[in-house]
Structure formats: structure tokens, C-alpha cells
Design an enzyme around this catalytic site. Structure first.
Site, PDB file in Angstrom:
ATOM      1  N   HIS A  28     -14.396   8.660 -40.966  1.00  4.72           N
ATOM      2  CA  HIS A  28     -13.998   7.740 -39.889  1.00  4.72           C
ATOM      3  C   HIS A  28     -15.220   7.245 -39.116  1.00  4.72           C
ATOM      4  O   HIS A  28     -15.563   7.808 -38.065  1.00  4.72           O
ATOM      5  CB  HIS A  28     -13.034   8.453 -38.938  1.00  4.72           C
ATOM      6  CG  HIS A  28     -11.704   8.707 -39.545  1.00  4.72           C
ATOM      7  ND1 HIS A  28     -10.670   7.799 -39.513  1.00  4.72           N
ATOM      8  CD2 HIS A  28     -11.249   9.766 -40.257  1.00  4.72           C
ATOM      9  CE1 HIS A  28      -9.635   8.289 -40.155  1.00  4.72           C
ATOM     10  NE2 HIS A  28      -9.965   9.483 -40.619  1.00  4.72           N
ATOM     11  N   THR A  48       0.813  -1.224   0.000  1.00  2.48           N
ATOM     12  CA  THR A  48       0.000   0.000   0.000  1.00  2.48           C
ATOM     13  C   THR A  48       0.847   1.275   0.000  1.00  2.48           C
ATOM     14  O   THR A  48       0.333   2.359  -0.185  1.00  2.48           O
ATOM     15  CB  THR A  48      -0.927   0.057   1.242  1.00  2.48           C
ATOM     16  OG1 THR A  48      -0.097   0.115   2.396  1.00  2.48           O
ATOM     17  CG2 THR A  48      -1.858  -1.122   1.310  1.00  2.48           C
ATOM     18  N   GLU A 108     -15.440   4.829 -37.259  1.00  5.08           N
ATOM     19  CA  GLU A 108     -15.059   4.271 -35.953  1.00  5.08           C
ATOM     20  C   GLU A 108     -15.273   5.259 -34.807  1.00  5.08           C
ATOM     21  O   GLU A 108     -15.301   4.868 -33.650  1.00  5.08           O
ATOM     22  CB  GLU A 108     -13.605   3.770 -35.975  1.00  5.08           C
ATOM     23  CG  GLU A 108     -12.514   4.834 -36.004  1.00  5.08           C
ATOM     24  CD  GLU A 108     -12.138   5.295 -37.419  1.00  5.08           C
ATOM     25  OE1 GLU A 108     -12.963   5.154 -38.336  1.00  5.08           O
ATOM     26  OE2 GLU A 108     -11.010   5.810 -37.584  1.00  5.08           O
ATOM     27  N   CYS A 112     -10.610   5.982 -44.760  1.00  2.12           N
ATOM     28  CA  CYS A 112      -9.782   7.160 -45.017  1.00  2.12           C
ATOM     29  C   CYS A 112      -8.580   6.807 -45.894  1.00  2.12           C
ATOM     30  O   CYS A 112      -8.761   6.573 -47.081  1.00  2.12           O
ATOM     31  CB  CYS A 112      -9.401   7.855 -43.721  1.00  2.12           C
ATOM     32  SG  CYS A 112      -9.086   9.607 -43.988  1.00  2.12           S
TER      33      CYS A 112
END
Ligand code: GLN
Length: 531
Positions: A507, A188, A509, A381
Site C-alpha cells: 500500500h 453559540t 498510499e 493490493c
């Protein structure tokens, strides 16, 4: 009043602050809240548009044409919020704005300083997202606590809490809890140090999200709580979720993170529904079919250079109840080893966007292979531009056909600079960028996929199909299925005699989500499953 959540990171970078911010956004939206997200990047570039994908990964483009950090892609995929140019700022863009104001004399003779001028500018950028369409704004601070360059951002968000009241502001710190195998122990201390540094900057985190490989015991949580001064129930364990990053919201909701945020910020919620997300995950984890898609690019070695493409392929799979296995192919490998060994067995081939000549001949070979062997092909593209070059050379018999981007003296410039680009020399933010309307031709694969005539898609390019070659292409079996409204720019091309060969200048996407796959990706995957 809009409430604010600030997400900082500690110990190491790449812990997934973007994905966690997006997941928190998704959970708050599922409670009926209106959410907006933004990211601050500590680098000096005004935006990532001029950076190599090797440096930065994908450049994500918004509707309003901003070239932004790829985390904005996560925000849009996980939530229904739209991003724009006010959703990504960098040290460069903040300083640029301040210096422009100084040149205009807006500081009235004052000495312009990091504090208060840079920090005030950051605060203004945070507040730009306030308004009736935002119950909560989530701002992600790039880099990690302790970096010299993100100190002004930490100071700004500290001031923000002080100015607007702690009941309106929440600080979430994403941190790493490493497991040391030699000691067989979870550690930690790095988190204690990171929270310590945050507190030195005047920020007491309200919630810790702990990335970890191993389960964090109650005892470890108690230790973290005591030394980091954070309530034990506000310490969230986040075990690695690979390969399903869309599971992150579930990990958070199972530990009540959404309830905690709602309670701490005193938010009024309306409903509680993650049903659609759960159904999507169900398909993702138990698909009934599988397909393999080759992605032929030149930044394949970089994990996230084609982030939105990889995600959209997964979405296309979800839309068909299928798993999509991506085969990442370096286009230069095709040049060295030949096309067959690289692409043999792939059920679909995708060539994404890109810039510059390296690897282009390999992409052209991949496209020829897809065309001749009737393998479903999706060109995006630069992928479309390479498909035009391939068609010109090998079908229209135009020897040496090329894009003027790669050969300024080519005899057959089938791809050439956009008219509007001819006088531009400055590189930053000067491409044809952002959402543009596109009109589809009936009876085409593109039209069938979208199911409507007018669509809007995002662009990022300087070069374009040269209309002088249109007649010849048409006579040889190419269909121009999408145009700009004035019909001057070709936006979509597809082959007549091929099961699925579709190329787009934009594009797609950037507009696909796991819960609503983009129609072209959905149809591409469908074709790959049936061919
Ligand atoms: N380099 C090409 C152009 O500028 C393609 C750009 C892209 O693929 N985003 O037009």
C-alpha cells in the site's frame, strides 16, 4: 519534560479533530519542536481492522503493522512524525489490556474498576509517547463530549492535567458554531453547552477552535469568551476550507494559534518555517495542467473509505504541477452498465485494495479496458491481484482463473493464500501486516520511479501471487519487478508493452505526503498526463 495537548470535540462529530490535531502538529514542527500524535477511539473493537469500511472508512496501517484509525494518516501526511501501535487505542484495547493484567493477578487482589484502573491504563498509554523524541504529544479524543463512551477518556485527561501540572497540559476543544439561515444568526448555545459538559467533567478548555460557515464577529467571540470562560484571543475561527484541507494550518497560524500554544505551554522553539508547506499549497492551488483518474472500488459511496488513495493522487498531482480530478466508479456499476460508459475519457485507472468478491468482476473489466486501450493503470493490493486474474484469463487463456479468496475451487488459482496464513483462523491483526522490504529489478518502471534497489512498503493482505504461474506470465509479457528479499513473494508486477501498467501488493498510499509525493503515484500521474 514532554508537554501534552488534548484535543476534544463538541456539538457534532466529523468536525475534523484529526485534521486539526495534524495541523497543530505541523505548525509546532515548523517551529523546530518534536511532535508525536495519537488517537483514542471510544468504540469497543480492539482496532478497526475487522470493521467494514462503510462503518469506519479506511484502515490505516503503520510500519509496525498496527491496523489503525484513518486520522493517523493525517498525522503522517501533515508531519514528519512516524506513527506506530502506540498511536491508536480504543476502549476495546484498553479494557483488553486491563483484563489481561487482571488475569495475571497484577492488581494484587483489588477490585478492578473504571476508576482508577481503566483511567490509569489510559494515562499509561498517553505517557508511552513521552521521551526525548517528543517535546509535545498531541492526543485526540474520539467521539464528542457528552457521549457516555468517552467519559473514561475525559476523566483520564482531567487527571493527567492535575497530576502533571496545568503548565504542562493544554486542552483544545473543537466545536461547531452553526448558522441558522431562518434567523440569519450564528448560534453559540451548542458550544456553551458542550463546554459546560466539559467543565462538568472537570476540564476547562484553554482554546476553542470554532468550525463555522460564516465569519464569527468580535461580539460573538466576546459572548463565547464570557460564557465558556476562555480568553477571547484563544477563540479561533475555522471557516470551511474545502477543497484544500492542507490550508487548515494556515487558518490556524494566521490567528496565532501556534504562538498561543507555545506561550501557554512555555515551549522553547527553534526557527519558524512553513515555506515548504506554502510552496506545496501554491502548486496545489495553481496547477498548470489537469488529469482525470478513475478510482474503481467497491466502497466508493463512503467519503473516506479510500482516504489515503485520494490524498496520494492529489500528491502525485502536486509532484507534476497538475490538478488531479478523481472520478469515483463503483465496480458493480461496471458490471451493470458496461465498462465504457463508466471509464470513457479517464486518463488513468486505479484499482485499490479490498476484500471479498463483491464487485471484483467489474474491477477485472476495468483492468482489461486499461490494458487493451493502453491507459495508465495502477493496481494496489487487491488491484494487483485482480490484474493477475485478468492477465491469466485474457492473455494466458486460463479460463476461470481466479483468486482462492473468491473461488476456492478455481482451476487456475493465480492468487492463493500465503503459506503463513494457512493455519490462521482468528481475524483480528492476523494478516501480513506492516513494513516489509522489497527488492526491485533494474530497468523497470518501478525501479525508475523509486530510483533505488531496496525499498520498504506497508502491507495488509492474506493472499499472494501464485509462483506456479510465473513462467507463463513472463512468457506473455508480464514483468515481475519487485520481490521480497527471499524472492518468494511477488511484490510488484508491470506490463512490458504498455505505457504505464504497474501493480503492487503493498500500500504505497500509506507513505505519501503532500510535500513528498510517493514516487509511484508521481509516475502514475505523470504517465496519465502524457499518454
Ligand atoms: N483481499 C486481498 C488479500 O487479503 C487483498 C487485500 C487488500 O487489498 N488489502 O490478500
Amino acid at each position: 519534560m514532554t508537554k501534552h495537548i488534548f484535543v476534544t470535540g463538541g456539538v457534532v462529530s466529523s468536525l475534523g479533530k484529526g485534521l486539526n490535531s495534524a495541523s497543530i502538529g505541523m505548525l509546532l514542527e515548523s517551529r523546530g519542536l518534536k511532535v508525536r500524535l495519537q488517537k483514542f477511539d471510544p468504540y469497543i473493537n480492539v482496532d478497526p481492522g475487522t470493521m467494514s469500511p462503510y462503518e469506519h472508512g479506511e484502515v490505516y496501517v503503520t510500519d509496525d503493522g498496527a491496523e489503525t484509525d484513518l486520522d493517523l494518516g493525517h498525522y503522517e501526511r501533515f508531519t514528519n512524525t512516524a506513527t506506530n501501535r502506540y498511536c491508536n487505542f480504543t476502549t476495546g484495547s484498553i479494557y483488553h489490556a486491563v483484563i489481561m493484567k487482571e488475569r495475571k493477578g497484577e492488581y494484587l487482589g483489588k477490585t478492578v474498576q473504571v476508576i482508577p484502573h481503566i483511567t490509569s491504563e489510559i494515562i499509561e498509554c498517553i505517557q508511552r509517547l513521552d521521551g526525548p523524541d517528543a517535546d509535545v504529544v498531541i492526543s485526540e479524543i474520539g467521539g464528542i463530549v457528552g457521549d457516555i463512551e468517552n467519559q473514561p477518556f475525559l476523566e483520564a485527561i482531567r487527571q493527567f492535567g492535575q497530576k502533571f501540572g496545568r503548565e504542562n497540559v493544554l486542552y483544545i476543544h473543537l466545536t461547531l458554531i452553526p448558522f441558522l439561515s431562518a434567523a440569519a444568526e450564528i448560534k453559540t448555545k451548542p458550544t456553551q453547552h458542550s463546554v459546560g459538559m466539559l467543565r462538568q467533567a472537570g476540564i476547562q478548555p484553554d482554546i476553542l477552535i470554532c468550525r463555522t460557515e460564516k465569519h464569527i464577529s468580535e461580539e460573538v467571540k466576546e459572548k463565547l469568551s464570557l460564557f465558556c470562560n476562555v480568553d477571547k484571543n484563544a477563540i479561533i475561527e475555522e471557516k470551511d476550507v474545502k477543497p484544500y484541507l492542507y490550508e487548515i494550518p494556515l487558518i490556524l497560524v494566521e490567528q496565532g494559534l501556534d504562538k498561543l500554544i507555545i506561550q501557554k505551554l512555555r515551549l522553547k522553539t527553534n526557527g519558524d518555517s512553513i515555506g515548504k508547506w506554502l510552496s506545496m499549497l501554491e502548486i496545489l492551488k495553481n496547477p498548470s495542467e489537469s488529469t482525470e483518474i478513475a478510482i474503481v472500488g467497491k466502497y466508493i459511496g463512503h467519503q473516506s473509505a479510500y482516504e489515503s488513495i485520494y490524498e496520494s493522487l492529489i500528491h502525485g498531482g502536486i509532484g507534476n504541477n497538475a490538478k488531479v480530478v478523481g472520478r469515483r466508479v463503483e465496480s458493480e456499476d461496471i458490471e451493470k452498465k458496461g465498462v465504457k460508459p463508466c471509464l470513457c475519457g479517464a486518463k488513468g485507472i486505479l484499482v485499490p485494495g479490498g476484500f471479498g468478491g463483491r464487485g471484483v468482476e467489474g474491477k477485472i473489466e476495468a483492468i482489461r479496458y486499461a490494458r487493451e486501450n493502453k491507459i495508465p493503470f495502477f493496481g494496489i493490493c487487491l488491484g494487483m491481484q485482480c490484474a493477475a486474474i485478468e492477465f491469466a484469463r485474457n492473455v494466458c487463456n486460463l479460463k476461470g482463473a481466479n483468486s482462492t479468496e473468491f473461488d476456492i475451487n478455481t482451476r487456475h488459482p493465480v492468487i492463493s493464500l500465503l503459506e503463513e496464513q494457512r493455519k490462521i483462523s482468528s481475524k483480528g491483526g492476523t494478516m501480513r501486516l506492516g513494513a516489509q522490504p522489497c527488492i526491485l529489478q533494474a530497468d523497470t518502471k518501478a525501479f525508475k520511479a523509486y530510483g533505488r534497489q531496496a525499498v520498504s512498503e506497508r502491507h495488509r493482505h492474506r493472499y499472494e501471487f501464485n509462483n506456479e504461474y510465473k513462467e507463463m506470465f513472463l512468457s506473455k509479457g508480464m514483468i515481475f519487478s519487485g520481490h521480497s528479499p527471499n524472492e518468494q513473494l511477488v511484490e510488484i508486477m508491470e506490463l512490458k508493452d504498455h505505457p504505464w501498467f504497474v501493480c503492487v501488493q503493498f500500500h504505497p498510499e500509506f507513505k505519501s505526503k503532500p510535500t513528498s509525493p510517493h514516487p509511484l503515484f508521481k509516475e502514475f500521474i505523470k504517465a496519465s498526463l502524457t499518454c
